[in-house]
Design a protein around this motif. Structure first.
Motif, PDB file in Angstrom:
ATOM      1  N   ILE A 271       1.303  -1.310  -0.020  1.00 13.90           N
ATOM      2  CA  ILE A 271      -0.304   0.192   0.073  1.00 13.90           C
ATOM      3  C   ILE A 271       1.022   1.422   0.029  1.00 13.90           C
ATOM      4  CG2 ILE A 271      -1.307   1.844   1.514  1.00 13.90           C
ATOM      5  CD1 ILE A 271      -3.247  -0.983   2.264  1.00 13.90           C
ATOM      6  N   ALA A 272       2.072   1.248   0.634  1.00 13.93           N
ATOM      7  CA  ALA A 272       2.529   2.390   0.767  1.00 13.93           C
ATOM      8  C   ALA A 272       3.778   2.745  -0.624  1.00 13.93           C
ATOM      9  CB  ALA A 272       3.995   2.068   1.625  1.00 13.93           C
ATOM     10  N   ARG A 273       3.268   1.983  -1.379  1.00 14.99           N
ATOM     11  CA  ARG A 273       3.918   2.014  -2.785  1.00 14.99           C
ATOM     12  C   ARG A 273       2.534   2.552  -4.389  1.00 14.99           C
ATOM     13  NH1 ARG A 273       9.212  -0.224  -4.498  1.00 14.99           N
ATOM     14  NH2 ARG A 273       8.897   0.484  -6.826  1.00 14.99           N
ATOM     15  N   ASP A 274       1.865   1.725  -3.891  1.00 10.16           N
ATOM     16  CA  ASP A 274       0.112   1.518  -4.773  1.00 10.16           C
ATOM     17  C   ASP A 274      -0.823   1.963  -3.877  1.00 10.16           C
ATOM     18  OD1 ASP A 274      -1.618   2.433  -7.242  1.00 10.16           O
ATOM     19  OD2 ASP A 274      -0.314   0.415  -7.573  1.00 10.16           O
ATOM     20  N   PRO A 275      -1.468   2.864  -3.081  1.00 10.57           N
ATOM     21  CA  PRO A 275      -2.260   3.195  -2.448  1.00 10.57           C
ATOM     22  C   PRO A 275      -3.133   2.157  -2.954  1.00 10.57           C
ATOM     23  CG  PRO A 275      -0.761   4.680  -1.413  1.00 10.57           C
ATOM     24  CD  PRO A 275      -0.163   4.166  -3.193  1.00 10.57           C
ATOM     25  N   LEU A 276      -3.715   2.489  -4.362  1.00  8.07           N
ATOM     26  CA  LEU A 276      -4.713   2.523  -5.049  1.00  8.07           C
ATOM     27  C   LEU A 276      -4.912   1.088  -5.697  1.00  8.07           C
ATOM     28  CD1 LEU A 276      -5.054   5.117  -7.768  1.00  8.07           C
ATOM     29  CD2 LEU A 276      -5.521   5.677  -5.302  1.00  8.07           C
ATOM     30  N   SER A 277      -3.938   0.238  -4.784  1.00  2.00           N
ATOM     31  CA  SER A 277      -4.378  -1.485  -5.433  1.00  2.00           C
ATOM     32  C   SER A 277      -4.840  -1.923  -4.008  1.00  2.00           C
ATOM     33  CB  SER A 277      -3.076  -1.763  -5.558  1.00  2.00           C
ATOM     34  OG  SER A 277      -1.594  -1.356  -4.983  1.00  2.00           O
ATOM     35  N   ALA A 278      -5.027  -1.475  -2.753  1.00  2.00           N
ATOM     36  CA  ALA A 278      -5.434  -1.465  -1.977  1.00  2.00           C
ATOM     37  C   ALA A 278      -6.143  -2.863  -1.748  1.00  2.00           C
ATOM     38  CB  ALA A 278      -5.699  -1.187  -0.978  1.00  2.00           C
ATOM     39  N   PHE A 279      -6.905  -2.477  -2.993  1.00  2.00           N
ATOM     40  CA  PHE A 279      -8.468  -4.027  -2.427  1.00  2.00           C
ATOM     41  C   PHE A 279      -8.645  -4.697  -3.972  1.00  2.00           C
ATOM     42  CE2 PHE A 279      -9.791  -0.392   0.457  1.00  2.00           C
ATOM     43  CZ  PHE A 279     -10.422  -1.916   1.486  1.00  2.00           C
ATOM     44  N   ILE A 280      -7.073  -4.656  -4.879  1.00  2.00           N
ATOM     45  CA  ILE A 280      -7.343  -5.585  -6.020  1.00  2.00           C
ATOM     46  C   ILE A 280      -7.146  -6.949  -6.095  1.00  2.00           C
ATOM     47  CG2 ILE A 280      -5.722  -5.819  -8.543  1.00  2.00           C
ATOM     48  CD1 ILE A 280      -7.339  -3.148  -8.112  1.00  2.00           C
ATOM     49  N   TRP A 281      -7.457  -8.074  -6.049  1.00  2.00           N
ATOM     50  CA  TRP A 281      -8.068  -9.074  -6.015  1.00  2.00           C
ATOM     51  C   TRP A 281      -6.583 -10.028  -6.285  1.00  2.00           C
ATOM     52  CZ3 TRP A 281      -7.467 -13.414  -3.308  1.00  2.00           C
ATOM     53  CH2 TRP A 281      -7.812 -14.452  -4.469  1.00  2.00           C
ATOM     54  N   GLU A 282      -6.175  -9.048  -6.998  1.00  2.00           N
ATOM     55  CA  GLU A 282      -4.366 -10.166  -8.198  1.00  2.00           C
ATOM     56  C   GLU A 282      -3.457  -9.395  -6.876  1.00  2.00           C
ATOM     57  OE1 GLU A 282      -7.632 -10.068 -11.137  1.00  2.00           O
ATOM     58  OE2 GLU A 282      -6.421  -8.595 -10.172  1.00  2.00           O
ATOM     59  N   ASN A 283      -3.491  -8.208  -6.771  1.00  2.00           N
ATOM     60  CA  ASN A 283      -2.803  -8.009  -5.470  1.00  2.00           C
ATOM     61  C   ASN A 283      -2.221  -9.280  -3.795  1.00  2.00           C
ATOM     62  OD1 ASN A 283      -0.338  -6.561  -5.382  1.00  2.00           O
ATOM     63  ND2 ASN A 283      -1.625  -5.064  -3.479  1.00  2.00           N
ATOM     64  N   HIS A 284      -3.457  -9.891  -4.110  1.00  2.00           N
ATOM     65  CA  HIS A 284      -3.797  -9.951  -2.732  1.00  2.00           C
ATOM     66  C   HIS A 284      -2.841 -11.359  -2.513  1.00  2.00           C
ATOM     67  CE1 HIS A 284      -6.910  -6.777  -1.980  1.00  2.00           C
ATOM     68  NE2 HIS A 284      -6.117  -6.789  -1.005  1.00  2.00           N
ATOM     69  N   PHE A 285      -2.117 -11.770  -1.405  1.00  2.00           N
ATOM     70  CA  PHE A 285      -1.455 -13.291  -1.380  1.00  2.00           C
ATOM     71  C   PHE A 285      -1.735 -13.310   0.421  1.00  2.00           C
ATOM     72  CE2 PHE A 285       0.757 -12.445  -4.942  1.00  2.00           C
ATOM     73  CZ  PHE A 285       0.733 -13.829  -5.485  1.00  2.00           C
ATOM     74  N   LEU A 286      -1.844 -14.328   0.588  1.00  2.00           N
ATOM     75  CA  LEU A 286      -1.889 -15.358   1.996  1.00  2.00           C
ATOM     76  C   LEU A 286      -0.035 -15.175   2.798  1.00  2.00           C
ATOM     77  CD1 LEU A 286      -3.881 -15.599   4.201  1.00  2.00           C
ATOM     78  CD2 LEU A 286      -3.967 -18.562   3.440  1.00  2.00           C
ATOM     79  N   ALA A 287      -0.345 -15.054   3.868  1.00  7.30           N
ATOM     80  CA  ALA A 287       1.419 -14.960   4.121  1.00  7.30           C
ATOM     81  C   ALA A 287       1.043 -15.084   5.829  1.00  7.30           C
ATOM     82  CB  ALA A 287       1.722 -13.321   4.550  1.00  7.30           C
ATOM     83  N   CYS A 288       1.545 -16.091   6.240  1.00  8.35           N
ATOM     84  CA  CYS A 288       2.173 -16.089   7.950  1.00  8.35           C
ATOM     85  C   CYS A 288       2.738 -14.732   8.549  1.00  8.35           C
ATOM     86  CB  CYS A 288       3.377 -16.417   8.482  1.00  8.35           C
ATOM     87  SG  CYS A 288       5.488 -17.112   7.244  1.00  8.35           S
ATOM     88  N   SER A 289       2.672 -14.228   9.979  1.00  7.27           N
ATOM     89  CA  SER A 289       2.944 -13.155  10.077  1.00  7.27           C
ATOM     90  C   SER A 289       4.950 -12.662   9.783  1.00  7.27           C
ATOM     91  CB  SER A 289       2.347 -13.187  11.387  1.00  7.27           C
ATOM     92  OG  SER A 289       3.172 -14.037  12.715  1.00  7.27           O
ATOM     93  N   HIS A 290       5.170 -14.062   9.850  1.00 11.00           N
ATOM     94  CA  HIS A 290       7.049 -13.886   9.787  1.00 11.00           C
ATOM     95  C   HIS A 290       6.371 -13.006   8.545  1.00 11.00           C
ATOM     96  CE1 HIS A 290      11.039 -14.547  11.008  1.00 11.00           C
ATOM     97  NE2 HIS A 290      11.049 -14.185  10.010  1.00 11.00           N
ATOM     98  N   CYS A 291       6.779 -14.155   7.013  1.00  3.35           N
ATOM     99  CA  CYS A 291       7.041 -13.156   5.352  1.00  3.35           C
ATOM    100  C   CYS A 291       5.903 -12.280   5.498  1.00  3.35           C
ATOM    101  CB  CYS A 291       6.455 -14.088   4.851  1.00  3.35           C
ATOM    102  SG  CYS A 291       7.661 -15.692   4.437  1.00  3.35           S
ATOM    103  N   ASN A 292       5.117 -11.877   6.350  1.00  2.00           N
ATOM    104  CA  ASN A 292       4.974 -10.386   6.022  1.00  2.00           C
ATOM    105  C   ASN A 292       5.547  -9.455   6.242  1.00  2.00           C
ATOM    106  OD1 ASN A 292       2.709  -9.213   4.375  1.00  2.00           O
ATOM    107  ND2 ASN A 292       1.105  -9.145   6.887  1.00  2.00           N
ATOM    108  N   SER A 293       5.226  -9.393   7.806  1.00  2.00           N
ATOM    109  CA  SER A 293       5.603  -8.259   9.302  1.00  2.00           C
ATOM    110  C   SER A 293       6.874  -8.900   9.406  1.00  2.00           C
ATOM    111  CB  SER A 293       4.554  -8.551  10.270  1.00  2.00           C
ATOM    112  OG  SER A 293       3.396  -8.004   9.719  1.00  2.00           O
ATOM    113  N   ASN A 294       7.593  -9.648   9.924  1.00  2.00           N
ATOM    114  CA  ASN A 294       8.963  -9.096   9.700  1.00  2.00           C
ATOM    115  C   ASN A 294       9.854  -9.375   8.446  1.00  2.00           C
ATOM    116  OD1 ASN A 294       7.876 -10.721  12.293  1.00  2.00           O
ATOM    117  ND2 ASN A 294       9.852 -11.203  13.192  1.00  2.00           N
ATOM    118  N   GLN A 295       9.942  -9.548   7.801  1.00  2.00           N
ATOM    119  CA  GLN A 295      10.202 -10.224   6.515  1.00  2.00           C
ATOM    120  C   GLN A 295      10.401  -8.970   5.041  1.00  2.00           C
ATOM    121  OE1 GLN A 295      13.295 -12.827   7.997  1.00  2.00           O
ATOM    122  NE2 GLN A 295      13.410 -11.734   5.964  1.00  2.00           N
ATOM    123  N   LYS A 296       9.172  -9.171   5.088  1.00  2.00           N
ATOM    124  CA  LYS A 296       8.764  -8.415   3.449  1.00  2.00           C
ATOM    125  C   LYS A 296       8.641  -6.723   4.003  1.00  2.00           C
ATOM    126  CE  LYS A 296       5.842  -8.309  -0.716  1.00  2.00           C
ATOM    127  NZ  LYS A 296       4.602  -6.936  -0.561  1.00  2.00           N
TER     128      LYS A 296
END
Length: 249
Positions: free
Chosen positions: A79-104
């Protein structure tokens, strides 16, 4: 990481996502506004997570590391890079908290041409960019995109490498078991083993094994009985959609 087939969003959810995206566009939303809208869309997030769970390999596992429970919805393009893509289905993946919050987090590396340097598993085969050393469980980048993907998602974490190495040993044993059950005419029992092989954290390892079994020098990588089982399994899976097999064990 394995390739994933992205289903079409149900009409009702697709409509709600479109309404949310339109609102962001009309309000010239910045990152803060987009994040606030995302946090406030509880029902949409619930339905998105349910749809992503159906797309994951096995038991709702992270689509990046494949090891931990997928607890978060990750925005592939942050969202920080492209706020308008926040609700685009193709932009969503399921991630664990480590990969999402600690890493990426908000990382989204691009090359000089603006092309994203992260493997998108719903659009390309990660195997084209990342190879798995089966005995060690280590991922090796074959391309710049592969190397950046390993770095950004932390796929070289020691616990992941150890888990993949042990999964390889178990996969070999289960393949032998599967082959024996097939030879003994125990089709139902063999299918039980096959379904177990195709869920995470085995899926990454089995997918790499299947790919390697058809490559030159496969006989130098696998023992003869394991290679024979892999080729037999490969032939079986080619009668159906392979990715459907991994995503719907």
């Amino acid at each position: 990481m394995i390739p994933l087939k992205r289903p079409k969003a149900p009409a009702n959810l697709e409509k709600r996502l479109a309404v949310k995206s339109k609102s962001l566009t009309e309000n010239y939303a910045d990152a803060k506004k987009a994040r606030d809208a995302w946090k406030g869309a509880r029902a949409v997030r619930r339905d998105l997570k349910e749809l992503l769970a159906s797309m994951a390999a096995g038991f709702v596992r992270c689509m990046y590391c494949g090891d931990s429970l997928g607890t978060d919805i990750d925005h592939f393009k942050p969202i920080a890079r492209d706020p308008l893509s926040a609700f685009i289905w193709e932009n969503h993946f399921l991630a664990c908290s480590h990969c999402n919050s600690n890493q990426k987090r908000d990382q989204y590396p691009c090359n000089h041409s603006g092309e994203c340097l992260l493997v998108n598993p719903s659009r390309e085969d990660p195997y084209d960019h990342i190879r798995l050393n089966l005995p060690t469980g280590k991922y090796q980048g074959r391309t710049e995109k592969g190397m950046e993907t390993i770095r950004v998602f932390g796929l070289s974490r020691p616990d992941l490498e150890l888990g993949r190495a042990h999964a390889y040993v178990r996969c070999e044993s289960m393949l032998r078991d599967w082959s024996t059950r097939i030879e003994n005419g125990r089709e139902d029992a063999a299918n039980t083993v096959l379904r177990s092989l195709m869920v995470q954290p085995f899926a990454d390892v089995l997918y790499a094994m299947i790919k390697k079994s058809d490559a030159p020098g496969a006989a130098n990588v696998f023992e003869a009985d394991v290679l024979a089982a892999l080729k037999s399994m490969r032939n079986k899976l080619e009668t159906q959609d392979v990715m459907d097999s991994f995503q719907n064990p």
